[in-house]
Design a protein around this motif. Structure first.
Motif, PDB file in Angstrom:
ATOM      1  N   SER A 258      -3.119  -5.519   7.233  1.00 27.97           N
ATOM      2  CA  SER A 258      -3.041  -4.565   8.630  1.00 27.97           C
ATOM      3  C   SER A 258      -1.512  -4.394   8.838  1.00 27.97           C
ATOM      4  CB  SER A 258      -3.787  -5.183   9.685  1.00 27.97           C
ATOM      5  OG  SER A 258      -3.490  -4.227  10.670  1.00 27.97           O
TER       6      SER A 258
ATOM      7  N   THR B 196      -9.008  -4.379   6.649  1.00 27.85           N
ATOM      8  CA  THR B 196      -7.850  -4.807   5.852  1.00 27.85           C
ATOM      9  C   THR B 196      -8.337  -6.297   5.693  1.00 27.85           C
ATOM     10  OG1 THR B 196      -7.110  -5.320   7.992  1.00 27.85           O
ATOM     11  CG2 THR B 196      -6.405  -3.279   7.190  1.00 27.85           C
TER      12      THR B 196
ATOM     13  N   GLU C  96      -2.520   4.331   5.617  1.00 24.43           N
ATOM     14  CA  GLU C  96      -3.171   3.316   6.461  1.00 24.43           C
ATOM     15  C   GLU C  96      -4.102   3.689   7.401  1.00 24.43           C
ATOM     16  OE1 GLU C  96       1.088   4.146   8.165  1.00 24.43           O
ATOM     17  OE2 GLU C  96       0.086   3.806   6.229  1.00 24.43           O
TER      18      GLU C  96
ATOM     19  N   MET D 214      -7.523   3.286   6.094  1.00 25.79           N
ATOM     20  CA  MET D 214      -8.083   1.784   5.842  1.00 25.79           C
ATOM     21  C   MET D 214      -9.129   1.302   7.017  1.00 25.79           C
ATOM     22  SD  MET D 214      -4.425  -0.174   5.340  1.00 25.79           S
ATOM     23  CE  MET D 214      -3.239   0.315   4.371  1.00 25.79           C
TER      24      MET D 214
ATOM     25  N   HIS E  99       0.725  -1.141   0.110  1.00 21.19           N
ATOM     26  CA  HIS E  99       0.127   0.056   0.008  1.00 21.19           C
ATOM     27  C   HIS E  99       1.028   1.113   0.082  1.00 21.19           C
ATOM     28  CE1 HIS E  99       0.642  -0.740   4.214  1.00 21.19           C
ATOM     29  NE2 HIS E  99       0.832   0.523   4.486  1.00 21.19           N
TER      30      HIS E  99
END
Length: 262
Positions: free
Chosen positions: A102, A60, A54, A57, A47
């Motif tokens: 994650s 995940t 992140e 997100m 990513h």
């Protein structure tokens, strides 16, 4: 028919995630609907290459594997990032979706401690292809061989093995090729990365193909520009005329020319 492509290396640090990101981006610009799924759950990171924060997100891959959401809830449309990466932006004909894992320490620890249902992972692959109407699903595997990696390899139409011109990589790759043949993967391709520009690439390709009896789809030279980019951005879009970008374009063309049944 959608093609599932696993990209694997026996050791870490081979440039696997960068290769996947660049191949997927090239295919998308050519009008394909492409998905990337980061199954390197113990050390995720693809990513970052797409500049995907992140903190954005909501879900995940971990959430899907533990039954917290549907697989389509984890698929983020990152097509817009390809437009931003180009020096001379053009219309992107295809679509690109990313399923990240994650990066939270607690989530990674849980995977290491408890594992996850690999059958559910396989179901997720198929559901992702169906709901997003994908032409290609690229799987970023965990280096080495474990149950999850064997599943990804086993269901693939095409397996791309990336290695460096290094004796440790050569030995480990031999194991991967042997396992892939036992799993009856329809098609295998090799990509050699971080090759010194001074090497005779034609001779290197001949040697590797002779050792493994697998075609080499491309050789990517060791590049100062790639090192400087530091996995922030799509190299082939920022340096479209670079030998690495030309090699990636050739690899993508070879993949799209293959329609392999499973």
């Amino acid at each position: 028919m959608a093609q599932i492509i696993s990209v694997h290396s026996f050791r870490g640090g081979t440039g696997k995630s960068n290769l996947i990101a660049n191949i997927a981006s090239t295919m998308t610009l050519q009008g394909q609907r492409v998905g990337i799924i980061d199954t390197d759950i113990q050390s995720p990171g693809i990513h970052v290459i797409f500049g995907f924060d992140e903190n954005k997100m909501t879900y995940t891959l971990n959430d899907y594997l533990w039954g917290r959401c549907h697989i389509q809830d984890v698929a983020y449309d990152v097509t817009h990032s390809l437009i931003a990466e180009q020096k001379h932006p053009t219309t992107v004909k295809g679509s690109l979706y990313l399923v990240p894992s994650s990066i939270k320490a607690g989530e990674i620890s849980r995977v290491l401690r408890e594992g996850y249902d690999v059958v559910r992972l396989n179901d997720g692959f198929q559901e992702l292809i169906r709901t997003l109407k994908l032409d290609y699903l690229l799987i970023d595997t965990h280096p080495g061989l474990n149950e999850e990696t064997l599943l990804s390899i086993g269901i693939s139409n095409i397996l791309i093995i990336i290695l460096r011109p290094d004796n440790q990589d050569f030995q480990g790759t031999a194991v991967t090729v042997d396992v892939a043949r036992k799993l009856k993967v329809p098609k295998m391709l090799m990509v050699i990365n971080k090759a010194l520009p001074a090497l005779d690439f034609a001779d290197l390709q001949e040697q590797v193909e002779k050792i493994y009896n697998v075609p080499v789809a491309g050789i990517l030279p060791l590049s100062e520009e790639m090192v400087q980019l530091a996995s922030i951005g799509i190299f082939s879009l920022r340096y479209s005329g670079h030998p690495i970008s030309q090699a990636i374009k050739g690899i993508a063309e070879q993949i799209t020319s293959l329609v392999v049944s499973r």
